[in-house]
Design an enzyme around this catalytic site. Sequence first.
Site, short mmCIF file in Angstrom:
data_model
loop_
_atom_site.label_atom_id
_atom_site.label_comp_id
_atom_site.label_asym_id
_atom_site.label_seq_id
_atom_site.Cartn_x
_atom_site.Cartn_y
_atom_site.Cartn_z
N HIS A 58 0.85 -1.20 0.00
CA HIS A 58 0.00 0.00 0.00
C HIS A 58 0.88 1.25 0.00
O HIS A 58 1.46 1.63 1.03
CB HIS A 58 -0.91 0.02 1.23
CG HIS A 58 -1.99 1.04 1.18
ND1 HIS A 58 -3.33 0.71 1.07
CD2 HIS A 58 -1.96 2.40 1.19
CE1 HIS A 58 -4.06 1.82 1.03
NE2 HIS A 58 -3.24 2.87 1.11
N HIS A 60 1.18 5.27 -2.38
CA HIS A 60 0.59 6.15 -3.39
C HIS A 60 1.68 6.82 -4.20
O HIS A 60 2.83 6.93 -3.76
CB HIS A 60 -0.27 7.23 -2.72
CG HIS A 60 -1.30 6.70 -1.77
ND1 HIS A 60 -2.42 6.04 -2.19
CD2 HIS A 60 -1.36 6.74 -0.41
CE1 HIS A 60 -3.14 5.70 -1.12
NE2 HIS A 60 -2.51 6.11 -0.04
N ARG A 150 -10.53 0.35 -5.17
CA ARG A 150 -10.67 0.83 -3.81
C ARG A 150 -11.99 1.58 -3.69
O ARG A 150 -12.30 2.44 -4.53
CB ARG A 150 -9.52 1.76 -3.44
CG ARG A 150 -9.45 2.11 -1.95
CD ARG A 150 -8.42 3.18 -1.69
NE ARG A 150 -7.97 3.17 -0.29
CZ ARG A 150 -7.36 4.19 0.30
NH1 ARG A 150 -7.12 5.30 -0.39
NH2 ARG A 150 -6.97 4.11 1.55
N HIS A 208 -6.17 -0.38 6.29
CA HIS A 208 -5.67 0.35 7.45
C HIS A 208 -6.21 -0.17 8.78
O HIS A 208 -6.76 0.59 9.60
CB HIS A 208 -5.99 1.85 7.29
CG HIS A 208 -5.36 2.48 6.09
ND1 HIS A 208 -4.15 2.07 5.57
CD2 HIS A 208 -5.77 3.51 5.30
CE1 HIS A 208 -3.84 2.81 4.51
NE2 HIS A 208 -4.81 3.68 4.32
N ASP A 275 2.00 2.90 3.31
CA ASP A 275 1.13 4.05 3.06
C ASP A 275 1.96 5.31 2.74
O ASP A 275 1.47 6.43 2.88
CB ASP A 275 0.18 4.34 4.22
CG ASP A 275 -0.97 5.27 3.79
OD1 ASP A 275 -1.42 5.15 2.64
OD2 ASP A 275 -1.39 6.13 4.58
#
Length: 319
Positions: A58, A60, A150, A208, A275
């Site tokens: 995970h 971005h 998602r 999460h 993340d």
Amino acid sequence: MIAPGNPREHVLTRRGVLAGMLVYGTAAWAGGVEQAVPNTTGSAPPRLNVPADACDCHHHIYDGRFPVSPHWKQGFPPGATVTDYRLLRRRLGTTRSVVVQPSTYGIDNRCLVDALGQLGSSSRGVAVVDTDVKDEELQALADAGVRAIRVNFVSPQTWGTTTPDMLATLAKRVAAFGWHVQILMTADQIVAHESVIRVLPTKVVIDHLGRIPQPDGVRHPGFAAVRRLLDEGRTWVKVTEPYEDSKLGPPYADASEVARAYVQAAPQRILWGTDWPHPTQRGTKPDDALLVDLLAEWASDDATRQRILVENPAELFGF
């Protein structure tokens, strides 16, 4: 006394928790390297030497070449391109990753597809689409390396408020492609929508840690709901963002209790990720090396860490 947020406080806290990890020895530093990286605290590699093909499930990518969605008013962190992320891989020793479309870009997945193209076969993607998406677009995303969508119930979305009906419709749309659905909900939303999640026609990944609030932690009804879903065998959990709901700060002992409980319950359906670039953290960013090292506490043996970092991502994302 050290002021809250002081870097010394972070180092001392981390040292105290990880003192027992010295059993890994000097060789454990070989997996990563000393590396300055944007959007993270520190530059040292993890003490825990991650296995070959370890996957960050995970993160971005943000790139100024691509326009932000008109609905998004919060900007995005600089220093979060593929080039920047490669520095994090080098620091941590990971070699695979899953790029998750941020709400920043709405349903415009061009930045995601571009990132997957740059990262190549070592990456997979999680896209964001709406219920009007065409099969041709889903196929193009699949060809680019996307393996899931998602569905976000927490952050602002292009269409406004996400509903359970929308979740069910989207899951039906992507089931034919063999994708799973990654759900971001608060713990209370998971409790409210547990029955909907249970009957989705795809595998489900809970984002999460299920956003379990502290100090309730494992005593919160949301934790029990996630455990029921885990026990049924079609739901996976990402042990990511321990800092988001922690009331204690690093090394996040309260959130770690939740993560450890998930790992003990269903290690074969647990995923780990950074993340990065930690978009919810507007001030001091977490130490990504600490997030790796926490796995030694959550999963105390090599075989379980191998499963979480390598085998589970390979099974779910098709590496």
